[in-house]
Design an enzyme around this catalytic site. Sequence first.
Site, PDB file in Angstrom:
ATOM      1  N   TYR A 111      26.389  34.472  49.958  1.00  0.00           N
ATOM      2  CA  TYR A 111      27.631  34.142  49.261  1.00  0.00           C
ATOM      3  C   TYR A 111      28.775  34.813  50.002  1.00  0.00           C
ATOM      4  O   TYR A 111      28.707  35.999  50.333  1.00  0.00           O
ATOM      5  CB  TYR A 111      27.575  34.651  47.818  1.00  0.00           C
ATOM      6  CG  TYR A 111      28.841  34.417  47.022  1.00  0.00           C
ATOM      7  CD1 TYR A 111      29.244  33.122  46.690  1.00  0.00           C
ATOM      8  CD2 TYR A 111      29.619  35.481  46.590  1.00  0.00           C
ATOM      9  CE1 TYR A 111      30.397  32.900  45.939  1.00  0.00           C
ATOM     10  CE2 TYR A 111      30.772  35.271  45.842  1.00  0.00           C
ATOM     11  CZ  TYR A 111      31.164  33.986  45.519  1.00  0.00           C
ATOM     12  OH  TYR A 111      32.298  33.772  44.781  1.00  0.00           O
ATOM     13  N   ASP A 154      29.784  39.783  57.039  1.00  0.00           N
ATOM     14  CA  ASP A 154      30.307  39.949  55.680  1.00  0.00           C
ATOM     15  C   ASP A 154      29.650  41.167  55.034  1.00  0.00           C
ATOM     16  O   ASP A 154      28.549  41.096  54.498  1.00  0.00           O
ATOM     17  CB  ASP A 154      30.041  38.681  54.862  1.00  0.00           C
ATOM     18  CG  ASP A 154      30.577  38.794  53.433  1.00  0.00           C
ATOM     19  OD1 ASP A 154      30.953  39.905  53.017  1.00  0.00           O
ATOM     20  OD2 ASP A 154      30.601  37.757  52.741  1.00  0.00           O
ATOM     21  N   LYS A 187      34.952  45.167  47.604  1.00  0.00           N
ATOM     22  CA  LYS A 187      34.190  45.937  46.623  1.00  0.00           C
ATOM     23  C   LYS A 187      34.394  47.458  46.754  1.00  0.00           C
ATOM     24  O   LYS A 187      35.399  47.959  46.306  1.00  0.00           O
ATOM     25  CB  LYS A 187      32.725  45.496  46.646  1.00  0.00           C
ATOM     26  CG  LYS A 187      32.651  44.005  46.222  1.00  0.00           C
ATOM     27  CD  LYS A 187      31.312  43.453  45.887  1.00  0.00           C
ATOM     28  CE  LYS A 187      31.494  42.066  45.274  1.00  0.00           C
ATOM     29  NZ  LYS A 187      30.753  40.984  45.890  1.00  0.00           N
TER      30      LYS A 187
HETATM   31  C1  PLP Z   1      31.475  39.609  46.168  1.00  0.00           C
HETATM   32  C2  PLP Z   1      31.289  39.005  47.508  1.00  0.00           C
HETATM   33  C3  PLP Z   1      32.274  38.199  48.103  1.00  0.00           C
HETATM   34  C4  PLP Z   1      33.490  37.750  47.357  1.00  0.00           C
HETATM   35  O1  PLP Z   1      34.314  38.788  46.963  1.00  0.00           O
HETATM   36  P1  PLP Z   1      35.338  38.545  45.737  1.00  0.00           P
HETATM   37  O2  PLP Z   1      36.150  39.788  45.704  1.00  0.00           O
HETATM   38  O3  PLP Z   1      34.482  38.328  44.522  1.00  0.00           O
HETATM   39  O4  PLP Z   1      36.122  37.333  46.066  1.00  0.00           O
HETATM   40  C5  PLP Z   1      32.078  37.780  49.401  1.00  0.00           C
HETATM   41  N1  PLP Z   1      30.972  38.121  50.095  1.00  0.00           N
HETATM   42  C6  PLP Z   1      29.997  38.878  49.557  1.00  0.00           C
HETATM   43  C7  PLP Z   1      28.819  39.249  50.375  1.00  0.00           C
HETATM   44  C8  PLP Z   1      30.114  39.317  48.243  1.00  0.00           C
HETATM   45  O5  PLP Z   1      29.114  40.021  47.693  1.00  0.00           O
END
Ligand code: PLP
Length: 432
Positions: free
Chosen positions: A140, A235, A261
């Site tokens: 994701y 990511d 995060k």
């Molecule tokens: C949470 C997440 C996102 C998206 O971040 P948001 O702040 O929710 O838009 C993208 N990549 C990874 C791996 C994530 O866990």
Amino acid sequence: MDNADLREQAGSLFPGGVSSPVRSFKAVPDAPVPVTRASGARVYDADGREYIDYVAAYGPLILGHAHPEVVEAVGAAAATGTAFGALSPGEVELGRRISEATGLERLRFVNSGTEATMTAIRLARAATGRNLVVKFEGCYHGHSDGLLVKAGSGVATLGLSDSAGVPASVAAGTAVLPYNDADALGRWFDERGGETAAVIVEPVAGNMGVVPPEDAFRDALQEIPRRHGALLINDEIITGFRLRYGLSGLLPEADLVCLGKVIGGGLPVGMLGGRAELLSLLAPEGPVYQAGTLSGNPLVMAAGTSTLDALRDGRAHARIDELARYLENGLGTGVRRAEAEACVVRRGSLLSLFFRPEPPRDYAEASQSDTGTFARFHHEMLARGVMLPPSQFEAWFVSAAHTEADIDQTVRAAAEALRVASPGPVAGRSGS
Ligand SMILES: *Cc1c(COP(=O)(O)O)cnc(C)c1O
């Protein structure tokens, strides 16, 4: 307002009664638990019930809820202005820490992980003059149109392999390959390498449950795109500053890195970074447009800076890794004793209990997990005061605020919940 009042009013205000899908508990399915306050490793609902929390706001709260230093830093920042629409010292403070810890030469702060990955892809397309992007099934990367293709947790949970409203022409710009499949990556680049701008990947997949990368896959990621002139986008929005202080170290050859995060300490944040010459393509230095009214917000920067300062000496990471290992062992014992068809996968403080016999290596395997048993297990844990993410495909997060006693209590609850939830003869055994 109690839980029922809140659910009812939210249900008439918001689609699904929530502001983000997984919070609806639809995947379990159960009534969502509204949280009114939180402290350390505990959250409290509107009926006054207390839970040991492993959701941790889906990753940011590595120090636990309402950590005193973070609260103080945010309060102090708020007292001197909540937003300026101007360069401010907080950006330099947090930016310097991140750059020093990661080696990323240039950074841009944004307001969410979604913005970070979306911008990284725009940048990669501009840098290469190519259009196609490769992602991996079950990873994701936020909810921008082109990345919402076979995207794991929330999407997998809701059974949507794709989202409505994404034009086919946009989805066609994204190729989806199986995670941990070096051969599939090689075949893709043999055929379409010359059109591929970038490969984007989670170095440890955290949105199909926790699925670590195999060595051959990591090697292929670092070698193949580069050989074909494509960029590697790492990511690390979950893994960055969570697996250790800085980047995970799993993909050191990446061209662009996305963070989020943990670096925002529980406030809305995202960031992308990389070599100076690449980031210089961003406006106002270069032709790739990206902007944000509240980007680099002083409250967010203060929360992030105080969080990183509390992590810097490495003690918190050592502690959460140890606690998570203790949880892993306790759950593993519970699984064996209950003879449950389940396995525990852990990397650092990220953990999944998959209801399938073997750890999955990709999304096809992860999605074979018995989500019905997970749902019953989740329900039984909630009844015993343990708040787990309400989906088989979301990672559990251990924080520095958890204690050994919390883990003991969780493991005891899990031993009971596994016996009650597991199908077959074990669940019906008298006296169990
Ligand atoms: C949470 C997440 C996102 C998206 O971040 P948001 O702040 O929710 O838009 C993208 N990549 C990874 C791996 C994530 O866990």
